[in-house]
Design a protein around this motif. Structure first.
Motif, short mmCIF file in Angstrom:
data_model
loop_
_atom_site.label_atom_id
_atom_site.label_comp_id
_atom_site.label_asym_id
_atom_site.label_seq_id
_atom_site.Cartn_x
_atom_site.Cartn_y
_atom_site.Cartn_z
N ASN A 27 0.98 -0.76 0.22
CA ASN A 27 0.42 -0.13 0.07
C ASN A 27 0.79 1.15 0.06
O ASN A 27 1.60 1.80 0.69
CB ASN A 27 -0.66 -0.10 1.68
CG ASN A 27 -2.32 1.24 1.21
OD1 ASN A 27 -1.83 2.89 0.86
ND2 ASN A 27 -3.39 0.64 1.91
N LYS A 28 0.97 2.25 -1.14
CA LYS A 28 1.71 3.62 -1.50
C LYS A 28 1.07 4.34 -0.97
O LYS A 28 1.39 5.69 -1.28
CB LYS A 28 2.33 3.66 -2.46
CG LYS A 28 3.49 2.27 -3.13
CD LYS A 28 3.89 2.19 -3.50
CE LYS A 28 4.83 1.44 -4.74
NZ LYS A 28 3.91 -0.37 -4.18
N ASP A 29 -0.16 4.11 0.27
CA ASP A 29 -0.59 5.50 0.95
C ASP A 29 -0.50 6.43 1.72
O ASP A 29 -0.28 5.91 3.07
CB ASP A 29 -1.99 5.33 0.86
CG ASP A 29 -2.74 6.48 1.40
OD1 ASP A 29 -2.89 7.76 0.40
OD2 ASP A 29 -3.95 5.95 1.81
N PHE A 30 1.84 6.54 1.53
CA PHE A 30 2.24 7.22 1.73
C PHE A 30 2.91 8.50 2.01
O PHE A 30 2.61 8.46 0.77
CB PHE A 30 3.12 6.19 3.12
CG PHE A 30 4.17 5.71 2.23
CD1 PHE A 30 5.22 5.72 2.34
CD2 PHE A 30 3.76 4.09 1.42
CE1 PHE A 30 6.54 5.60 1.72
CE2 PHE A 30 4.00 3.47 0.81
CZ PHE A 30 5.88 5.00 0.74
N GLU A 31 3.65 9.29 2.86
CA GLU A 31 4.31 10.26 2.47
C GLU A 31 5.36 10.23 2.72
O GLU A 31 5.92 9.16 4.28
CB GLU A 31 4.09 11.74 2.15
CG GLU A 31 4.27 12.58 3.77
CD GLU A 31 3.73 13.32 3.96
OE1 GLU A 31 3.30 14.70 3.22
OE2 GLU A 31 3.41 13.66 4.82
N TRP A 32 7.07 10.12 2.53
CA TRP A 32 8.17 9.37 3.23
C TRP A 32 8.21 10.79 3.56
O TRP A 32 8.84 11.74 2.65
CB TRP A 32 8.64 8.83 2.17
CG TRP A 32 10.35 8.28 2.87
CD1 TRP A 32 10.50 8.39 4.73
CD2 TRP A 32 11.38 7.97 2.51
NE1 TRP A 32 12.15 8.14 4.25
CE2 TRP A 32 12.52 7.46 3.34
CE3 TRP A 32 11.78 8.05 1.13
CZ2 TRP A 32 13.60 7.56 2.71
CZ3 TRP A 32 13.38 7.43 0.54
CH2 TRP A 32 13.66 7.43 1.87
N LEU A 33 8.76 11.01 4.83
CA LEU A 33 10.00 12.84 5.04
C LEU A 33 11.10 12.20 5.61
O LEU A 33 10.97 11.64 7.13
CB LEU A 33 8.64 13.26 5.35
CG LEU A 33 8.54 14.79 6.12
CD1 LEU A 33 7.23 15.57 6.81
CD2 LEU A 33 9.97 15.16 7.66
N VAL A 34 12.15 12.68 5.01
CA VAL A 34 13.12 12.80 5.33
C VAL A 34 13.88 14.06 6.17
O VAL A 34 13.95 15.14 5.49
CB VAL A 34 14.17 12.16 4.13
CG1 VAL A 34 15.53 11.94 5.05
CG2 VAL A 34 13.51 11.24 3.74
N VAL A 35 14.29 14.15 7.05
CA VAL A 35 15.25 15.28 7.42
C VAL A 35 17.00 14.90 7.94
O VAL A 35 16.93 13.42 8.03
CB VAL A 35 14.73 15.50 8.84
CG1 VAL A 35 15.35 17.06 10.01
CG2 VAL A 35 13.41 15.79 8.95
N ASP A 36 17.35 15.39 6.89
CA ASP A 36 18.47 15.58 6.70
C ASP A 36 19.09 16.20 7.62
O ASP A 36 19.73 17.64 7.85
CB ASP A 36 19.59 15.96 5.29
CG ASP A 36 20.79 15.30 5.12
OD1 ASP A 36 21.30 15.17 6.22
OD2 ASP A 36 21.78 15.97 4.36
N ASP A 37 20.09 15.63 8.76
CA ASP A 37 20.05 16.21 9.95
C ASP A 37 21.87 17.06 9.95
O ASP A 37 23.28 16.29 10.40
CB ASP A 37 20.70 15.27 11.23
CG ASP A 37 21.13 15.83 12.60
OD1 ASP A 37 20.92 17.45 12.85
OD2 ASP A 37 21.68 15.00 13.38
N GLY A 38 22.23 17.69 8.57
CA GLY A 38 23.61 17.68 8.43
C GLY A 38 24.72 17.05 7.78
O GLY A 38 25.77 17.55 7.97
N SER A 39 23.99 16.21 6.98
CA SER A 39 24.69 15.20 6.57
C SER A 39 25.98 15.61 5.75
O SER A 39 26.34 16.79 4.72
CB SER A 39 24.27 14.04 6.04
OG SER A 39 23.57 13.06 6.58
#
Length: 262
Positions: A27-39
């Protein structure tokens, strides 16, 4: 309906595994939210590439290196769905994970549910923690109680509103606050349903991760740990745990004073 929230720092090597597991969701009823912590590696380039080709919505945010807890605060504030599934960037999900969470959230729509709790397994499918009596029905548990009962790390999905009500505290110069401190506060708001025999989350414990570097992490972040340990004393029913966390609190206070003069 669900935001898969991933804080990340220098995980260019493991992010593809997580991304592939998200692409494999039934089921692809989602969003992917990524927070890059200063990589400082190629994480940002990789995430922007995924945002252009993923079969689901991807939102990428960047912050100066401040710690996972600050990244979670930012991610929660940017989420566009009623539920948040926190998945670390070195881990992955089984293919039916999102489908299972959505089904559970719909089934519990009329309940006073603020969270869902699932089991973790290693990538070779060995269960993290102890096995329990087989049952398909979820059990309501507080996070502290669940941690003791299952004797291992657990995967949590929380209502976005509850997470917004309980952001992680931020201490100058520190980059970590134990997550259980906030999970307990969310559990005070309502019920957390634990699916004790359902594995949705696959993980490993890397050499540079928090779990394998507890002592140094404690020394660098004494205020964050002190906040957790002091609150935990009143939550524990077992005298041994109360004494343990009291001693940890004293240790944290010592490190706080020591860091002030270093």
């Amino acid at each position: 309906m669900i935001t898969v929230l991933t804080p990340t720092y220098n995980r260019e090597a493991t992010l593809p595994r997580l991304y592939e597991s998200l692409c494999a969701q039934t089921n692809k009823d989602f969003e992917w939210l990524v927070v890059d912590d200063g990589s400082q590696d190629d994480t940002q380039r990789l995430l922007l590439e995924y945002a252009n080709i993923a079969p689901f919505k991807v939102h990428v945010f960047y912050q100066p290196n401040s710690g996972k807890h600050v990244a979670l605060n930012l991610g929660v504030s940017k989420a566009n769905t009623p539920w948040i599934f926190i998945v670390d960037s070195d881990d992955s999900l089984i293919a039916s994970a999102v489908e299972h969470v959505i089904d559970a959230a719909i089934a519990l729509r009329e309940a006073n549910a603020v969270g869902l709790c699932y089991r973790k397994a290693y990538f070779d499918m060995r269960l993290v923690g102890r096995d329990v009596e087989r049952s398909t029905a979820p059990v309501i548990m507080k996070p502290t109680e669940a941690g003791h009962f299952f004797n291992g790390d657990l995967a949590y999905v929380f209502k976005t509103e509850a997470m917004l009500n309980h952001p992680f505290p931020v201490f100058s110069g520190e980059r970590f606050v134990p997550e259980l401190y906030i999970w307990n506060k969310i559990g005070d708001e309502g019920d957390i349903y634990c699916f004790g025999n359902t594995v949705l989350y696959l993980c490993d414990y890397l050499e540079d991760g928090y779990s394998k570097n507890f002592s140094s992490n404690l020394r660098r972040n004494p205020k964050g740990f002190l906040t957790f340990y002091w609150a935990q004393i009143s939550r524990e029913n077992n005298l041994w745990y109360k004494v343990k966390f009291l001693l940890r609190s004293i240790q944290c206070y010592f490190y706080t004073v020591l860091n002030r003069f270093s």
